[in-house]
Write a protein that holds these residues in place. Structure first.
Motif, short mmCIF file in Angstrom:
data_model
loop_
_atom_site.label_atom_id
_atom_site.label_comp_id
_atom_site.label_asym_id
_atom_site.label_seq_id
_atom_site.Cartn_x
_atom_site.Cartn_y
_atom_site.Cartn_z
N UNK A 52 0.83 -1.21 0.00
CA UNK A 52 0.00 0.00 0.00
C UNK A 52 0.86 1.26 0.00
N UNK A 53 1.97 1.23 0.73
CA UNK A 53 2.91 2.36 0.68
C UNK A 53 3.47 2.51 -0.73
N UNK A 54 3.85 1.39 -1.34
CA UNK A 54 4.41 1.43 -2.69
C UNK A 54 3.40 1.98 -3.69
N UNK A 55 2.11 1.79 -3.41
CA UNK A 55 1.06 2.32 -4.28
C UNK A 55 0.82 3.80 -4.05
N UNK A 56 1.54 4.37 -3.08
CA UNK A 56 1.44 5.80 -2.84
C UNK A 56 0.49 6.20 -1.74
N UNK A 57 -0.02 5.25 -0.99
CA UNK A 57 -0.92 5.58 0.11
C UNK A 57 -0.10 5.96 1.34
N UNK A 58 -0.64 6.87 2.11
CA UNK A 58 -0.01 7.27 3.36
C UNK A 58 -0.50 6.41 4.51
N UNK A 59 0.16 6.56 5.65
CA UNK A 59 -0.18 5.73 6.81
C UNK A 59 -1.62 5.96 7.27
N UNK A 60 -2.12 7.19 7.16
CA UNK A 60 -3.52 7.44 7.58
C UNK A 60 -4.50 6.67 6.73
N UNK A 61 -4.25 6.65 5.43
CA UNK A 61 -5.14 5.89 4.53
C UNK A 61 -5.03 4.40 4.81
N UNK A 62 -3.81 3.95 5.05
CA UNK A 62 -3.59 2.51 5.29
C UNK A 62 -4.31 2.07 6.55
N UNK A 63 -4.28 2.88 7.59
CA UNK A 63 -4.98 2.53 8.83
C UNK A 63 -6.45 2.26 8.54
N UNK A 64 -7.03 3.04 7.64
CA UNK A 64 -8.44 2.84 7.29
C UNK A 64 -8.70 1.55 6.54
N UNK A 65 -7.68 1.01 5.88
CA UNK A 65 -7.84 -0.23 5.12
C UNK A 65 -7.55 -1.48 5.94
N UNK A 66 -6.96 -1.32 7.11
CA UNK A 66 -6.57 -2.48 7.90
C UNK A 66 -7.73 -3.40 8.30
N UNK A 67 -8.90 -2.86 8.63
CA UNK A 67 -9.99 -3.78 8.96
C UNK A 67 -10.29 -4.77 7.83
N UNK A 68 -10.20 -4.31 6.59
CA UNK A 68 -10.42 -5.19 5.45
C UNK A 68 -9.32 -6.25 5.37
#
Length: 127
Positions: A52-68
């Motif tokens: 997800x970082x490599x795709x350009x997402x930041x840590x805040x966005x990634x936190x939102x995807x963790x439940x999935x």
């Protein structure tokens, strides 16, 4: 798993793992001596985070995807956010492709000028 084992298995530094913990992306349990211990699933989670970082997402966005990532069940809101991120990446790809095309044109023009200059020098030397 201890921090070094997770880092080695996931191909990241221990510093990265500590950063992921600071950002709320990864969790460990501390032993009585203070060592971090991670679940075996931490390696897969770190690899997802890296992707997800490599795709350009930041840590805040990634936190939102963790439940999935944890449940394997995306919510409609999460799918919308992922689609938005994909669209953002697509726009970046288009911009980069256009920039590459402009660079190719500059390279071609510069090569053409160099060839013309080389021919002019050759004709002067022959004359």
């Amino acid at each position: 798993m201890r921090i070094g084992e997770v880092a080695t298995a996931a191909g990241v530094s221990t510093r990265a793992l500590r950063y992921y913990e600071e950002q709320g992306l990864l969790h460990s349990v501390r032993s009585p001596s203070g060592q971090r211990h991670y679940a075996d699933s931490a390696v897969d989670r770190v690899q997802w985070i890296q992707a997800l970082y490599a795709a350009g997402l930041g840590s805040r966005a990634i936190v939102g995807f963790l439940p999935c990532i944890e449940t394997g069940v995306p919510t409609p809101a999460m799918l919308d956010r992922l689609a938005t991120e994909r669209d953002r990446i697509d726009a970046q790809v288009r911009e980069l492709s256009a920039t590459r095309d402009r660079l190719d044109a500059v390279i071609d023009a510069a090569r053409g000028m160099a060839e013309d200059s080389s021919r002019a020098c050759s004709s002067v030397a022959a004359g």
